[in-house]
Design a protein around this motif. Structure first.
Motif, PDB file in Angstrom:
ATOM      1  N   PRO A   1      49.682   2.288  75.163  1.00 51.32           N
ATOM      2  CA  PRO A   1      50.055   3.422  76.016  1.00 51.32           C
ATOM      3  C   PRO A   1      51.434   4.002  75.711  1.00 51.32           C
ATOM      4  N   ASP A   2      52.290   3.275  74.996  1.00 49.47           N
ATOM      5  CA  ASP A   2      53.624   3.789  74.686  1.00 49.47           C
ATOM      6  C   ASP A   2      53.639   4.664  73.440  1.00 49.47           C
ATOM      7  N   VAL A   3      52.492   4.807  72.775  1.00 46.77           N
ATOM      8  CA  VAL A   3      52.396   5.667  71.591  1.00 46.77           C
ATOM      9  C   VAL A   3      51.801   7.009  72.008  1.00 46.77           C
ATOM     10  N   ARG A   4      52.481   8.098  71.621  1.00 43.61           N
ATOM     11  CA  ARG A   4      51.966   9.452  71.896  1.00 43.61           C
ATOM     12  C   ARG A   4      51.201   9.914  70.653  1.00 43.61           C
ATOM     13  N   LEU A   5      49.911   9.801  70.708  1.00 37.47           N
ATOM     14  CA  LEU A   5      49.063  10.088  69.551  1.00 37.47           C
ATOM     15  C   LEU A   5      48.730  11.574  69.491  1.00 37.47           C
ATOM     16  N   GLU A   6      48.948  12.187  68.329  1.00 39.13           N
ATOM     17  CA  GLU A   6      48.601  13.588  68.086  1.00 39.13           C
ATOM     18  C   GLU A   6      47.747  13.646  66.825  1.00 39.13           C
ATOM     19  N   VAL A   7      46.529  14.163  66.938  1.00 36.47           N
ATOM     20  CA  VAL A   7      45.607  14.239  65.803  1.00 36.47           C
ATOM     21  C   VAL A   7      45.312  15.699  65.502  1.00 36.47           C
ATOM     22  N   THR A   8      45.501  16.082  64.253  1.00 36.58           N
ATOM     23  CA  THR A   8      45.192  17.435  63.798  1.00 36.58           C
ATOM     24  C   THR A   8      44.038  17.357  62.806  1.00 36.58           C
ATOM     25  N   THR A   9      43.027  18.195  63.011  1.00 30.95           N
ATOM     26  CA  THR A   9      41.855  18.207  62.143  1.00 30.95           C
ATOM     27  C   THR A   9      42.001  19.281  61.084  1.00 30.95           C
ATOM     28  N   GLU A  10      41.970  18.889  59.819  1.00 34.82           N
ATOM     29  CA  GLU A  10      42.053  19.838  58.706  1.00 34.82           C
ATOM     30  C   GLU A  10      41.619  19.135  57.425  1.00 34.82           C
ATOM     31  N   ASP A  11      40.933  19.882  56.564  1.00 35.47           N
ATOM     32  CA  ASP A  11      40.452  19.315  55.308  1.00 35.47           C
ATOM     33  C   ASP A  11      41.427  19.514  54.151  1.00 35.47           C
ATOM     34  N   ARG A  12      42.473  20.319  54.353  1.00 32.50           N
ATOM     35  CA  ARG A  12      43.428  20.545  53.274  1.00 32.50           C
ATOM     36  C   ARG A  12      44.334  19.327  53.087  1.00 32.50           C
ATOM     37  N   SER A  13      44.970  19.231  51.936  1.00 31.34           N
ATOM     38  CA  SER A  13      45.917  18.155  51.666  1.00 31.34           C
ATOM     39  C   SER A  13      47.274  18.546  52.234  1.00 31.34           C
ATOM     40  N   VAL A  14      47.651  17.963  53.348  1.00 31.09           N
ATOM     41  CA  VAL A  14      48.909  18.314  53.996  1.00 31.09           C
ATOM     42  C   VAL A  14      50.077  17.677  53.242  1.00 31.09           C
ATOM     43  N   ASP A  15      51.244  18.294  53.353  1.00 31.52           N
ATOM     44  CA  ASP A  15      52.488  17.704  52.854  1.00 31.52           C
ATOM     45  C   ASP A  15      53.049  16.860  53.985  1.00 31.52           C
ATOM     46  N   MET A  16      52.880  15.554  53.895  1.00 29.50           N
ATOM     47  CA  MET A  16      53.204  14.687  55.018  1.00 29.50           C
ATOM     48  C   MET A  16      54.687  14.703  55.351  1.00 29.50           C
ATOM     49  N   ILE A  17      55.540  14.759  54.337  1.00 29.39           N
ATOM     50  CA  ILE A  17      56.977  14.766  54.587  1.00 29.39           C
ATOM     51  C   ILE A  17      57.399  16.080  55.228  1.00 29.39           C
ATOM     52  N   GLU A  18      57.019  17.195  54.595  1.00 28.34           N
ATOM     53  CA  GLU A  18      57.438  18.510  55.076  1.00 28.34           C
ATOM     54  C   GLU A  18      56.871  18.815  56.458  1.00 28.34           C
ATOM     55  N   GLU A  19      55.634  18.380  56.727  1.00 30.84           N
ATOM     56  CA  GLU A  19      54.967  18.749  57.973  1.00 30.84           C
ATOM     57  C   GLU A  19      55.058  17.674  59.051  1.00 30.84           C
ATOM     58  N   GLY A  20      55.741  16.577  58.731  1.00 33.54           N
ATOM     59  CA  GLY A  20      56.028  15.583  59.751  1.00 33.54           C
ATOM     60  C   GLY A  20      54.873  14.717  60.187  1.00 33.54           C
ATOM     61  N   TYR A  21      53.925  14.437  59.277  1.00 33.08           N
ATOM     62  CA  TYR A  21      52.817  13.541  59.613  1.00 33.08           C
ATOM     63  C   TYR A  21      53.182  12.093  59.286  1.00 33.08           C
ATOM     64  N   ASP A  22      52.747  11.180  60.154  1.00 35.11           N
ATOM     65  CA  ASP A  22      52.958   9.754  59.914  1.00 35.11           C
ATOM     66  C   ASP A  22      51.818   9.143  59.113  1.00 35.11           C
ATOM     67  N   LEU A  23      50.623   9.704  59.265  1.00 34.77           N
ATOM     68  CA  LEU A  23      49.442   9.148  58.624  1.00 34.77           C
ATOM     69  C   LEU A  23      48.472  10.280  58.316  1.00 34.77           C
ATOM     70  N   ALA A  24      47.813  10.203  57.172  1.00 29.91           N
ATOM     71  CA  ALA A  24      46.785  11.186  56.825  1.00 29.91           C
ATOM     72  C   ALA A  24      45.538  10.444  56.385  1.00 29.91           C
ATOM     73  N   ILE A  25      44.395  10.853  56.898  1.00 31.27           N
ATOM     74  CA  ILE A  25      43.111  10.287  56.490  1.00 31.27           C
ATOM     75  C   ILE A  25      42.453  11.299  55.574  1.00 31.27           C
ATOM     76  N   ARG A  26      42.105  10.867  54.359  1.00 35.99           N
ATOM     77  CA  ARG A  26      41.595  11.785  53.358  1.00 35.99           C
ATOM     78  C   ARG A  26      40.417  11.180  52.600  1.00 35.99           C
ATOM     79  N   VAL A  27      39.525  12.064  52.127  1.00 35.06           N
ATOM     80  CA  VAL A  27      38.353  11.656  51.353  1.00 35.06           C
ATOM     81  C   VAL A  27      38.682  11.766  49.865  1.00 35.06           C
ATOM     82  N   ASN A  28      38.518  10.664  49.134  1.00 31.27           N
ATOM     83  CA  ASN A  28      38.761  10.633  47.687  1.00 31.27           C
ATOM     84  C   ASN A  28      40.021  11.408  47.304  1.00 31.27           C
ATOM     85  N   PRO A  29      41.189  11.010  47.833  1.00 33.73           N
ATOM     86  CA  PRO A  29      42.409  11.772  47.548  1.00 33.73           C
ATOM     87  C   PRO A  29      42.838  11.630  46.087  1.00 33.73           C
TER      88      PRO A  29
END
Length: 297
Positions: free
Chosen positions: A118-146
């Motif tokens: 409960p102390d984690v504020r989870l935010e999930v964004t749905t998108e099929d593009r390859s995000v720039d995790m550093i620039e866009e501030g993502y902690d984790l990305a789930i990807r198919v055959n990256p």
């Protein structure tokens, strides 16, 4: 670089002005202005464009804020975790996940994780593009055959494969004529699908009659008898077991692997580690049947 001055700069950038930042942080406005001016002088850059009544980030200031705000937040959260023993995941966890996985499983995963942590504020964004995790501030990305990326590390969480399926009422043409097909994405005209069965490899000529934008839509159209479709076995295994669909063969090609990725230059935070462990609990071996059972459960 003075980290305290950098933190004050990001405070002003986040609130859009010295006055608003000072009120939000209960800090003197003059102090914030002086600290930002000192940072600008040390960098030899103008970080804000100052007008009579307006204050906006310069191009250099915007780049500095985008690259440092998440890192400063991570430093604060790391310090807080260490102070509390480091064992309790807390803070914001931003995840980017592909459309099909999000539609099929992410809602259930997110709900279970939120209730357990409960102390984690989870935010999930749905998108099929390859995000720039550093620039866009993502902690984790789930990807198919990256594609290989030296800036990211991670682990495979699920394995899947494509199968050609159809309604039992739709017979596979025996004379080599084209079968009606439902495809994801734009149709390019007649195609030939290569499949493997217990009796060997074969080809299936198809004529796309429906072009849909998601695998869920393709499955539903195939269920309704519109045509054959190429779908992940995890998405149709229960239909195959129940006899709602029949298999025309496994699609030739590489295995589908779903990866959980995170930036290699960051220490693995407690909240990311907790989510990876949660995925492992949900899908112990990563087999297609596990995802099918999870979705259907």
């Amino acid at each position: 670089m003075d980290l305290l001055a950098l933190a004050d700069f990001n405070l002003v950038a986040r609130h859009g002005g010295f006055g608003r930042a000072a009120r939000a942080a209960a800090r003197p406005k003059a102090t914030l202005s002086r600290r930002v001016a000192e940072l600008e002088a040390s960098l030899g850059l103008r970080l804000f464009e100052r007008g009579g009544r307006t204050l906006k980030l310069s191009e250099e200031g915007r780049a500095l804020s985008e690259r440092t705000a998440a890192l400063l937040t991570e430093l604060d959260e790391t310090a807080a975790a260490i102070a509390s023993g480091g064992s309790t995941p807390r803070g914001r966890l931003r995840i980017s996940a592909p459309l099909l996985f999000s539609q099929a499983a992410m809602g259930k995963l997110a709900a279970g994780f939120a209730m357990q942590f409960p102390d984690v504020r989870l935010e999930v964004t749905t998108e099929d593009r390859s995000v720039d995790m550093i620039e866009e501030g993502y902690d984790l990305a789930i990807r198919v055959n990256p594609d290989p990326d030296a800036t990211l590390v991670g682990r495979a969480i699920l394995h899947d494969r494509l199968v050609v399926v159809a309604s039992p009422a739709l017979a596979r043409p025996a004379d080599g004529s084209a079968a009606a097909a439902v495809v994801r994405g734009p149709a390019t005209g007649p195609e030939v699908w290569k499949v493997s069965t217990a009796t060997g490899r074969s080809t299936i000529p198809v004529e796309p009659i429906l072009s849909l934008s998601s695998m869920i839509m393709v499955r539903d159209a195939v269920r309704a008898g519109a045509g054959a479709g190429r779908l992940p076995v995890s998405l149709v295994s229960q239909d195959l077991t129940a006899g709602r669909l029949v298999s025309w063969g496994d699609v030739d090609g590489p295995e589908i692997t779903l990866w959980a990725l995170y930036p290699s230059r960051r220490l693995l935070s407690a909240r990311v580690s907790a989510f990876l462990d949660y995925l492992k609990t949900a899908f112990p071996t990563g087999a297609p049947d596990e995802l099918a059972a999870y979705v259907g459960g």
